[in-house]
Motif scaffolding. Structure first.
Motif, short mmCIF file in Angstrom:
data_model
loop_
_atom_site.label_atom_id
_atom_site.label_comp_id
_atom_site.label_asym_id
_atom_site.label_seq_id
_atom_site.Cartn_x
_atom_site.Cartn_y
_atom_site.Cartn_z
N UNK A 211 32.24 -2.58 -95.31
CA UNK A 211 31.97 -1.64 -96.09
C UNK A 211 30.27 -1.47 -96.13
N UNK A 212 29.63 -2.47 -95.71
CA UNK A 212 28.16 -2.55 -96.08
C UNK A 212 27.58 -1.94 -94.93
N UNK A 213 26.60 -1.19 -95.07
CA UNK A 213 25.71 -0.56 -93.95
C UNK A 213 24.96 -1.74 -93.25
N UNK A 214 24.62 -1.75 -91.97
CA UNK A 214 23.80 -2.82 -91.44
C UNK A 214 22.61 -2.10 -90.75
N UNK A 232 24.01 11.61 -96.44
CA UNK A 232 23.18 11.43 -97.74
C UNK A 232 22.20 10.27 -97.66
N UNK A 233 20.99 10.80 -97.53
CA UNK A 233 19.97 9.89 -97.31
C UNK A 233 19.46 9.29 -98.63
N UNK A 256 21.90 5.81 -95.29
CA UNK A 256 22.67 6.90 -95.25
C UNK A 256 24.04 6.54 -95.80
N UNK A 257 24.21 6.89 -97.05
CA UNK A 257 25.68 6.72 -97.52
C UNK A 257 26.55 7.80 -97.44
N UNK A 258 26.26 9.04 -96.69
CA UNK A 258 27.06 9.91 -96.28
C UNK A 258 28.32 9.53 -95.30
N UNK A 259 28.86 10.62 -94.81
CA UNK A 259 29.85 10.35 -93.77
C UNK A 259 29.53 11.21 -92.47
N UNK A 260 28.13 11.27 -92.54
CA UNK A 260 27.80 12.24 -91.38
C UNK A 260 26.49 11.67 -90.97
N UNK A 278 2.26 4.76 -95.84
CA UNK A 278 2.53 4.73 -94.54
C UNK A 278 3.54 6.04 -94.45
N UNK A 279 3.80 6.36 -93.37
CA UNK A 279 5.08 7.13 -92.89
C UNK A 279 5.52 7.08 -91.61
N UNK A 280 7.01 7.34 -91.39
CA UNK A 280 7.75 6.97 -90.19
C UNK A 280 8.55 7.98 -89.85
N UNK A 281 8.81 8.31 -88.75
CA UNK A 281 9.60 9.67 -88.27
C UNK A 281 10.89 8.95 -87.51
N UNK A 282 12.17 9.32 -88.07
CA UNK A 282 13.47 8.83 -87.80
C UNK A 282 14.13 10.18 -86.97
N UNK A 283 14.68 9.88 -85.81
CA UNK A 283 15.26 10.89 -85.05
C UNK A 283 16.44 11.18 -85.54
N UNK A 284 17.33 10.13 -85.96
CA UNK A 284 18.50 10.44 -86.66
C UNK A 284 18.96 8.69 -87.30
N UNK A 285 19.99 8.84 -88.29
CA UNK A 285 20.53 7.70 -88.70
C UNK A 285 21.88 7.88 -89.06
N UNK A 286 22.88 7.23 -88.36
CA UNK A 286 24.19 7.18 -88.51
C UNK A 286 24.69 7.15 -89.83
N UNK A 287 26.15 7.50 -90.27
CA UNK A 287 26.48 7.18 -91.61
C UNK A 287 26.98 5.86 -91.68
N UNK A 288 26.70 5.31 -92.80
CA UNK A 288 26.90 4.15 -93.20
C UNK A 288 25.71 3.17 -92.66
#
Length: 336
Positions: A211-214, A232-233, A256-260, A278-288
């Protein structure tokens, strides 16, 4: 009468000398005794001479002439004087030989008490517990990685007893009541260890809970589980350590604790509230999934404590189920 008188004179002289010798023996030193005896002998001779002269002076004889008897008596007096002096010297020698000189007694010190010195007890080595002290407000996790769940935190300067370490020697296994088996993990980069033994036991890391995000380890930092739910970021965590002076190494965690799947979005870490960082650009982050982002930053202001801000999706590009957990605040304290 002359012979009797001479004998009596000799006896009187010797008697006087003997009496005086006893007094001298008792009261004077040898040198003083000899001087005193000579004086007594001369006085005795003069007394005897006067007596003899007055007894043998014939009537009608001129005072300036001496009869033959007087000359003989005078000769006898000389003999008596010589005999008396020799006898006195002999007696004084005898007295001196019989007197044993006494030397002054040497003072004797008798101690009245004995000083007993008790050596101090040997000091025992000070026992101490192996500890870690936090350099910042630090998260405590269920395993030696930021992918593990946070089970609590330690305040700045708080300590914990070290029970072990991970194999890479980068995380400490500490006593922590809220953790599993009253133990948990804290990163070595945000703590200072003290009183450690020469060897700290290695504790195996627990398996990642399903259940823990990796951490997202994909090459494009995205990850995608193909879900069509709502993301949910969360501004999940921030840790740092001082490299030197005003330079710090920062690691932030986005989750990302959401389901999408979420993306694209920007992550900002602002060093002083809303300044610098500092700043970073993320393209996407999967659920969990969770992502650790790192950077080095050098503070340009004169203070030694700052409030930093972690802001996920600062541009509001991602529609989330909860927009209230995108921002969090963390203190940064420099070693000055």
């Amino acid at each position: 009468m002359g012979e009797d008188f001479r004998g009596l004179s000799i006896q009187i002289g010797l008697h006087i000398i003997e009496d005086e010798s006893q007094d001298i023996k008792l009261h004077y030193t040898q040198k003083e005794r000899l001087s005193f005896m000579r004086i007594n002998v001369l006085l005795s001779v003069l007394v005897l001479f006067s007596l003899l002269a007055s007894c043998n002076l014939q009537a009608g004889q001129a005072p300036g002439t001496q009869p033959p008897d007087v000359e003989r008596i005078s000769s006898d007096i000389d003999i008596v004087g010589t005999a008396v002096e020799l006898t006195s010297a002999a007696r004084l020698t005898e007295i001196a030989g019989s007197v044993t000189p006494t030397s002054a007694a040497s003072p004797t010190f008798t101690p009245t008490s004995t000083l007993t010195v008790t050596p101090p007890a040997a000091s025992l080595p000070t026992q101490c517990n192996p500890l870690v002290t936090t350099n910042v407000v630090a998260n405590v996790r269920s395993g030696p990685n930021t992918a593990y769940d946070i089970v609590g935190s330690l305040a700045l300067g708080q300590t914990a007893i070290v029970a072990g370490r991970n194999d890479a020697n980068t995380w400490w296994y500490i006593d922590y009541p809220a953790g599993s088996g009253s133990h948990a993990w804290i990163a070595g980069s945000v703590t200072t260890a003290s009183c450690l033994p020469s060897a700290v036991q290695v504790v195996a890391a627990p398996p990642f809970p399903t259940s823990a995000p990796q951490n997202d380890t994909s090459s494009d930092d995205e990850g995608d589980d193909g879900s069509s739910g709502t993301p949910d970021l969360v501004a999940y965590a921030m840790q740092y350590y001082v490299v030197s002076g005003k330079k710090v190494h920062v690691m932030v965690t986005v989750k990302n604790t959401g389901d999408g799947t979420a993306g694209p979005f920007i992550v900002n870490w602002m060093a002083n509230q809303d300044l610098g960082g500092c700043h970073w650009t993320m393209t996407k982050l999967a659920a969990g999934k969770a992502k650790n982002l790192e950077c080095d930053y050098t503070y340009e202001w004169g203070a030694n404590k700052y409030t930093s801000t972690l802001f996920v999706d600062s541009g509001g590009n991602v529609a989330e189920s909860d927009e209230g957990n995108n921002k969090d605040y963390f203190d940064v304290k420099l070693n000055q």
